[in-house]
Design a protein around this motif. Structure first.
Motif, short mmCIF file in Angstrom:
data_model
loop_
_atom_site.label_atom_id
_atom_site.label_comp_id
_atom_site.label_asym_id
_atom_site.label_seq_id
_atom_site.Cartn_x
_atom_site.Cartn_y
_atom_site.Cartn_z
N PRO A 197 -0.15 -4.99 14.95
CA PRO A 197 1.11 -4.71 14.25
C PRO A 197 0.87 -4.38 12.78
N GLY A 198 1.67 -3.46 12.26
CA GLY A 198 1.66 -3.19 10.83
C GLY A 198 0.71 -2.11 10.36
N GLU B 136 1.00 0.94 10.11
CA GLU B 136 1.69 1.91 9.25
C GLU B 136 2.14 1.32 7.92
N ASP B 137 2.04 0.00 7.78
CA ASP B 137 2.59 -0.66 6.58
C ASP B 137 1.65 -0.62 5.37
N PHE B 138 0.36 -0.47 5.62
CA PHE B 138 -0.62 -0.58 4.53
C PHE B 138 -0.38 0.49 3.47
N ARG B 139 -0.32 0.07 2.20
CA ARG B 139 0.00 1.00 1.12
C ARG B 139 -1.24 1.57 0.44
N SER C 122 -6.11 4.45 4.14
CA SER C 122 -6.69 4.07 5.42
C SER C 122 -7.05 5.32 6.20
N ARG D 203 -2.10 -9.15 11.78
CA ARG D 203 -1.24 -8.09 11.26
C ARG D 203 -1.92 -7.34 10.14
N THR E 216 -1.04 -5.70 6.70
CA THR E 216 0.03 -5.92 5.73
C THR E 216 0.09 -4.76 4.73
N GLU E 217 1.02 -4.82 3.82
CA GLU E 217 1.13 -3.77 2.80
C GLU E 217 -0.09 -3.75 1.89
N THR E 218 -0.71 -4.91 1.71
CA THR E 218 -1.83 -5.02 0.76
C THR E 218 -3.18 -5.26 1.42
N GLU F 290 -5.49 -14.55 4.53
CA GLU F 290 -5.01 -13.23 4.07
C GLU F 290 -6.13 -12.52 3.32
#
Length: 540
Positions: free
Chosen positions: A158-159, A161-164, A167, A362, A364-366, A374
């Motif tokens: 999951p996630g 697509e969320d990484f800012r 990638s 997951r 994450t954004e970061t 984390e």
């Protein structure tokens, strides 16, 4: 797409080839010799296939360069100088561009043309393909040159697509490259592409964290430049070298030793393995004792030898144990070749995380989160491999007689005739399809292409327009493929060799996806079919 529709953009060809990699380029060259009107459709912006898409840092041959290039042109062999024993991706791509230019192949190649569908039109006795832009092309023959490892897969985490941060997947690397200097980098995956990438990223990243699900048995590549003094000897030896590739089990310069593991003393065995470990290329994998892939005790002995090497090279005993496979023996999966890969884990800027023990929960954004902690990253590299062998076919809506979908025909594993034809899909000819001999792939490609060209030439000479594998021929070949795979330790392991990919829905069950016999035996079967007039093929 209607199987019988015609549009203003439709163009007729004798043959349509999907893919402008090593297979597609050579097939175009050979079909031109028959005087056919051919169109190659290629999703990328240039030729090269594998070597166009896989431009990740560290990408290079693990077959010797001179054994990997085309053998069909003596002039090409003599004019091209490989710079290393195992060439890096940029050099290989230059080589394939040189081939395309030298033989004026580009004029028949249509770039930026991804095929979404291919339907057989029985009334017109031809194939119609649809491209992503909506245009369509028709051809008498459909030749798939899409490669066994060309459909990349991302992990089902999951996630994603969320990484800012930045990638990328190793098989879809940015053309402008990626700068790792001073960055916090994650590499997910430790297969062949992961191993090659990790070696390079570790040189400049401020922090590299490797997320490993399954460790692999890796052995040294022992690459080196090819000196000016060596070039004449290599070129003079091409006839003998290619003859050897024709004779060896998997078309490599290495082939199994006829002796069995326990026929020699422990001291001889150790010395033999030391010699193979310290020589270039696939010697320890492809040039080992003849029973390494069938005798469990023999394989355990060899695995213990390689495990000892890993422990010697990795300073932290805990990390060394993490890097030693516990669920499969040496050579039962594809063996990555490396250059100081294990020494990377001795560096203070590199950390290894076992994601079987602490799974990634997951992205994450970061960064990402495991069950334990984390992580924050600037760059995430997905070295998560491919939907192998059948995956590149699954991504195209291929329909044969009466609209039958190829994906449905292969729902329980591929059924082919010699890995080249599928019953009910007339005039569809596969290069390096399921159930072909893989090994040193360009050597197998040239044979596959020549066989396909021979069949089409035979049809030309006889005034025939349709070829379809007979069902009994498909059944016989598929049973033969299963029989030669019996007893192989590699077929007991979940890997791309057995069509397993945990990141692809419905591909968690092992199948017989490749031909496990020798390349000479494969060619003998195919040669006999041709020599006897293709009786196993319904021609009309």
């Amino acid at each position: 797409m209607s199987a019988t529709s015609q549009t203003a953009t439709t163009t007729d060809y004798d043959a349509l080839i999907i893919g402008a990699g090593i297979s597609g380029l050579y097939q175009l060259y050979r079909l031109r010799q028959l005087g056919l009107r051919v169109r190659v459709v290629e999703a990328g912006t240039g030729v090269g296939g594998t070597w166009y898409w896989n431009r990740y840092p560290g990408a290079r041959f693990d077959s010797e360069s001179y054994s990997y290039g085309y053998s069909f042109s003596q002039e090409l062999l003599q004019e091209w100088n490989w710079s290393e024993h195992f060439a890096a991706q940029p050099e290989t791509l230059r080589y394939l561009n040189h081939v395309a230019d030298r033989f004026d192949l580009r004029r028949d190649i249509q770039f930026r043309s991804r095929v979404t569908a291919a339907h057989w039109d029985d009334a017109a006795r031809s194939w119609e393909i649809a491209l992503e832009d909506g245009s369509r092309l028709r051809g008498r023959f459909l030749i798939t040159a899409i490669g066994p490892l060309s459909a990349p897969t991302l992990p089902r985490i999951p996630g994603v697509e969320d990484f800012r941060g930045q990638s990328c997947h190793t098989a879809r690397w940015p053309h402008e490259g990626v700068d790792f200097a001073g960055k916090r980098v994650a590499v997910i995956g430790t297969g062949s592409t992961g191993v090659q990438t990790i070696q390079e990223v570790a040189k400049t990243a401020a922090q590299l964290t490797v997320f490993q699900r399954t460790p692999n048995w890796c052995v040294p590549l022992h690459n080196a430049p090819i000196t000016d003094a060596e070039q004449p000897a290599i070129k003079a030896n091409y006839p003998e070298m290619f003859r050897r590739c024709q004779e060896t089990f998997a078309c490599f310069l290495h082939t199994p030793d006829p002796r069995k593991t326990f026929e020699v003393s422990p001291e001889e065995r150790e010395a033999f393995w030391e010699q193979r470990y310290n020589n270039r290329g696939f010697g320890l994998w492809q040039g080992n004792f003849s029973d390494i892939q069938t005798n469990r005790a023999a394989n355990e002995e060899l695995s213990a030898f390689v495990a000892k090497k890993i422990r010697q090279r990795v300073k932290d005993p805990k990390v060394a144990e993490m890097l030693i496979p516990k669920d499969h023996g040496f050579g039962t999966r594809r063996v990555p070749l490396e250059t100081k890969y294990y020494e990377v884990y001795n560096q203070p800027n590199v950390e290894l995380v076992d994601i079987k023990a602490t799974p990634i929960e997951r992205i994450t954004e970061t960064g990402l989160r495991t069950s334990e902690r984390e992580f924050e990253f600037d760059i995430i590299v997905y070295a998560t491999g491919f939907d192998a062998i059948t995956g590149s076919f699954d991504r195209i809506d291929i329909r044969g007689v009466a609209g039958r979908r190829l994906k449905e025909a292969w729902a329980h594993g591929p059924q082919t005739f010699m890995g080249v034809m599928v019953e009910g899909f007339p005039n569809m000819l596969m290069l390096m399809g399921p159930h072909t001999a893989l090994g040193n792939i360009p050597r197998s490609i040239e044979y596959n292409v020549d066989w396909v060209t021979g069949l089409i030439g035979h049809m030309q000479a006889k005034g025939l327009s349709v070829a379809d594998a007979r069902p009994e021929a498909v059944a016989a070949w598929t049973e033969h493929v299963k029989a030669v795979g019996a007893g192989l330790l590699s077929n007991e392991i979940s890997s791309w060799f057995t069509g397993v990919n945990s990141n692809v829905e419905g591909k968690q069950t092992r199948i017989i996806a490749r031909y496990s016999g020798s390349a000479p035996a494969y060619r003998a079967w195919c040669d006999e079919v041709a020599a006897k007039g293709y009786r196993e093929v319904a021609l009309g």
